[in-house]
Design an enzyme around this catalytic site. Structure first.
Site, short mmCIF file in Angstrom:
data_model
loop_
_atom_site.label_atom_id
_atom_site.label_comp_id
_atom_site.label_asym_id
_atom_site.label_seq_id
_atom_site.Cartn_x
_atom_site.Cartn_y
_atom_site.Cartn_z
N TYR A 112 -10.31 0.75 5.82
CA TYR A 112 -8.93 0.30 5.99
C TYR A 112 -8.56 -0.79 4.99
CZ TYR A 112 -5.07 -2.39 8.05
OH TYR A 112 -3.91 -3.09 8.24
N LYS A 123 -6.15 -0.51 1.62
CA LYS A 123 -4.96 -1.37 1.59
C LYS A 123 -4.99 -2.27 0.35
CE LYS A 123 -2.03 -1.94 4.30
NZ LYS A 123 -0.65 -1.37 4.39
#
Length: 498
Positions: A242, A246
């Protein structure tokens, strides 16, 4: 900043057309509701929803956005006219940020309308699962961010692109973490090579093609892609897929943004609403809530944390307010670098992680959940482990070692205890996975600088009249009161639903 002090924030939103991605997410719903409540004269909101056609998108808008409890105050305000108001102000768009122009046809009237009318693009679309499949995370968090940027650049009236990221793009840094943009190709591991995003995409695609060629089962494909994401993240110094994807998304929009007005919002751990539209609203079991829920159900025998570790949390309505204020502050402000705002609490109002255990235990010992048998669920005070090593020893001595003994007995008794062994093994693995994926944040050693964000807050305070409307200063929060009387009761009411 001067614009905030000289003009009304609410008035600045009047007659604006805003395109919002990720609108089915928790933060985006709070953001959309706030916009419509404080400025009903916003011209129009276009909400991008992943759907096969416009009617499906409209249905998702009704069931997954405006039909949710967070719109209760707005629904009461408009009464019988609520649906009419929503239809006038919101258009659901069937699209996908992983595609160029969100998959809209080049000659479509809708695409032409968007490019002609949109003033502000707010991107909050993300895949937030820590161990998401690498292909999915790359497509949404990295390539999706670039696609939103490319779209925004085509909007003829564009005043602003605001991108919601996460403060944890910093990886596992310690000390004070500044509000600085990530550089293209930057890595967090000195031993690793320069991060080549194109090479990562090719690696992912080749791996996926290989799995498809071998016709592996979908469950095996999923496991391989999840492991690949974690592997690649750790190779460059990030703890999970994640935050890694990002971070790459930030790199792309920062590198290719040109001089368009660009703001990146980096919230820390987002929790339930503090005040608006009402206290305690939340959705889904997210981040720290997994530990609270496990404790409430009597399934949390131990807790990791120590007196030194800070848990950086910030209520969702404060993040939404920060997004709105930053959006107004930087309209039409061109810059070679994005403006970065870390919305956090660790610098100004730190919360020690050990208190989370106490909040949960104290609440549920007095307000136990009711089990399926109709009886109150008995909870226990979790044993606390200050290090990962002490936790692993506990798991081995109390669970893994007894399982090995049972497995030996099971062989002697012709698989009589097979189901029990499998069940114990599954529970141990689930616990270890949950802890492993959260441990970088459980023992996080950094605190987030929010100097830029404080300047925004000062500008709002100088505005005076709207300081109470667009509050996002965590210093006003009494954490004892927030968790005991707002967050945990809200979790029970809106998520656990008891």
């Amino acid at each position: 900043m001067e614009d905030l002090m000289n003009r009304s924030i609410t008035e600045s939103l009047e007659n604006k057309t805003i395109l919002i991605t990720g609108s089915t997410g928790f933060l985006a719903k709070v953001f959309v509701e706030k916009l419509l409540r404080v400025q009903p004269n916003v011209r129009h909101l276009f909400l991008l929803l992943r759907a096969p056609n416009p009617s499906s998108a409209a249905q998702r808008l009704h069931t997954e956005v405006t039909g949710k409890e967070v719109f209760r105050v707005l629904r009461t305000k408009h009464g019988d006219e609520f649906n009419s108001f929503i239809s006038q102000k919101i258009t659901a768009i069937a699209g996908d940020i992983t595609l160029e122009n969100f998959g809209l046809k080049e000659d479509s009237d809708l695409l032409k309308r968007l490019l002609k009318e949109v003033d502000i693009v707010a991107n909050s679309a993300a895949s937030t699962k820590f161990n998401e499949r690498y292909d999915v995370a790359l497509e949404v968090n990295t390539i999706g961010a670039k696609n939103v940027l490319d779209f925004a650049k085509k909007c003829v009236k564009l005043e602003m692109l605001i991108h919601v990221s996460t403060a944890y793009v910093c990886g596992e840094k310690s000390g004070v973490i500044s509000e600085k943009p990530l550089k293209m190709g930057e890595t967090l591991k000195q031993t690793s090579k320069v991060l080549d995003i194109e090479a990562e995409l090719k690696l992912m695609q080749n791996c996926l093609k290989g799995l498809e060629a071998e016709q592996v089962p979908i469950t095996e494909e999923k496991e391989v892609m999840e492991n690949l994401g974690i592997q690649r993240a750790k190779a460059f110094g990030w703890p999970n897929t994640y935050v890694f994807t990002k971070a790459m998304g930030e790199m792309l929009i920062g590198n290719y943004g040109g001089n368009i007005p660009l703001v990146i919002i980096r919230p820390t751990i987002i929790t339930s609403t503090y005040k608006e539209p009402f206290p305690g609203w939340s959705e889904g079991v997210r981040t720290i809530d997994s530990f609270i829920v496990a404790g409430a159900k009597g399934k949390l025998p131990c807790f990791l944390g120590n007196t030194e570790t800070i848990l950086d949390v910030v209520p969702g309505d404060m993040v939404a307010n920060a997004v709105i204020v930053a959006m107004v502050a930087h309209r039409n402000q061109q810059s070679s670098n994005p403006f970065i705002y870390q919305v956090c609490s660790s610098q100004t109002d730190p919360l020690r992680s050990m208190r989370l255990r106490d909040y949960s235990y104290n609440y549920f010992i007095n307000n136990p959940l009711i089990g399926k048998d109709g009886a109150p669920i008995r909870i226990i005070m979790p044993v606390c482990f200050p290090t990962m090593e002490s936790f692993q020893r506990y798991i081995y001595l109390n669970y893994a070692l007894p399982l090995k003994v049972l497995q030996f007995v099971n062989l002697a008794f012709c698989q009589y205890f097979r189901n029990t062994c499998n069940d114990m093994n599954r529970k141990i693995n689930q616990t270890l996975r949950l802890v492993e994926i959260n441990v970088p944040y459980i023992f996080f050693k950094g605190t987030f600088d929010d100097l830029n964000t404080e300047r925004l807050r000062m500008a709002v305070r100088a505005n005076g009249a709207e300081a109470s409307t667009f509050y996002f200063d965590p210093k006003c929060i009494d954490w004892d009161d927030y968790f005991a009387n707002i967050h945990i009761p809200g979790l029970v009411k809106y998520v656990i639903k008891q």
